[in-house]
Write an enzyme that holds these catalytic residues in place. Structure first.
Site, PDB file in Angstrom:
ATOM      1  CE1 TYR A   7      55.286   8.453 120.784  1.00  0.00           C
ATOM      2  CE2 TYR A   7      52.964   7.943 121.078  1.00  0.00           C
ATOM      3  CZ  TYR A   7      54.163   7.737 120.428  1.00  0.00           C
ATOM      4  OH  TYR A   7      54.233   6.829 119.403  1.00  0.00           O
ATOM      5  N   GLY A   8      54.743  12.673 120.910  1.00  0.00           N
ATOM      6  CA  GLY A   8      55.918  12.932 120.075  1.00  0.00           C
ATOM      7  C   GLY A   8      55.787  14.185 119.244  1.00  0.00           C
ATOM      8  CB  THR A   9      56.506  14.779 115.650  1.00  0.00           C
ATOM      9  OG1 THR A   9      55.566  13.900 115.029  1.00  0.00           O
ATOM     10  CG2 THR A   9      57.874  14.117 115.750  1.00  0.00           C
ATOM     11  CG  LEU A  10      51.087  14.230 115.820  1.00  0.00           C
ATOM     12  CD1 LEU A  10      50.171  13.015 115.899  1.00  0.00           C
ATOM     13  CD2 LEU A  10      50.645  15.159 114.704  1.00  0.00           C
ATOM     14  CD  GLU A  82      51.188   9.028 114.006  1.00  0.00           C
ATOM     15  OE1 GLU A  82      52.230   8.551 113.505  1.00  0.00           O
ATOM     16  OE2 GLU A  82      51.213   9.942 114.837  1.00  0.00           O
TER      17      GLU A  82
END
Length: 191
Positions: A7-10, A82
């Site tokens: 949902y983010g920087t990936l 992570e």
């Protein structure tokens, strides 16, 4: 293969997407876009403006992201990247997928959430979708703070450790009747 919701920087087009397509980290195949069935607080915080999905179902917004099918090596890489379970926790989440005919289906996937966070994070603005260059003005700063060589070294260290772990797992230690240890390497599974 396990499914992972990012949902983010990936996500595609975001600062860490290159990690998902780097085959030295493992294999990841894009499956589809989805959004959480329940609302969750997606907040951006910290000096590096990191997006965090707080594990507080029922609060925040339904969050959009992408589902990937990953192999075990990529899952282990993502856990390492992570800093799971110390920084993020890998949990299962229910996701809604919009099918081509307009109907929806629910799928379950792993997601990296925060179960431990600062109390004021619940008072921060929440988002339904993350973009490092979004209107929020909170550009992700991780890569700006670290040199490319540091990032490359971190990935290289993971790859080297993975190879050593694979070699270790593919080696049987046999104790002979004389008490001597002998390593026996094999290729493929034992029958």
């Amino acid at each position: 293969m396990p499914l992972v919701f990012v949902y983010g920087t990936l996500k595609k087009g975001q600062p860490n997407y290159f990690r998902l397509i780097d085959s030295s980290n493992g294999q990841a195949e894009f499956i589809t876009c989805a959004r959480t069935v329940e609302p969750y607080p997606l907040v951006i915080t910290g000096e590096c403006n990191i997006p965090f999905l707080l594990n507080v179902p029922g609060s925040g917004q339904r969050v959009y992201g992408e589902i990937y099918s990953v192999d075990q090596k990529m899952l282990e890489f993502l856990d390492w990247f992570e800093e799971c379970p110390d920084w993020y926790q890998r949990t299962l989440i229910q996701l809604e997928i919009l099918k081509g005919n307009g109907e929806t289906e629910v799928e379950e996937a792993f997601v990296y959430t925060k179960t431990k966070y600062e109390p004021d994070w619940l008072n921060k603005p929440t988002y339904d979708s993350y973009d490092s260059n979004g209107d929020h003005g909170l550009k992700y700063a991780y890569e700006e703070d670290m040199t490319r060589s540091t990032l490359d070294q971190k990935s290289a260290d993971f790859s080297q450790n993975s190879e050593q772990e694979i070699k270790k797992n593919n080696s049987l230690q046999i104790l002979t009747s004389t008490g001597d240890d002998h390593d026996v390497n094999f290729r493929g599974p034992l029958q």
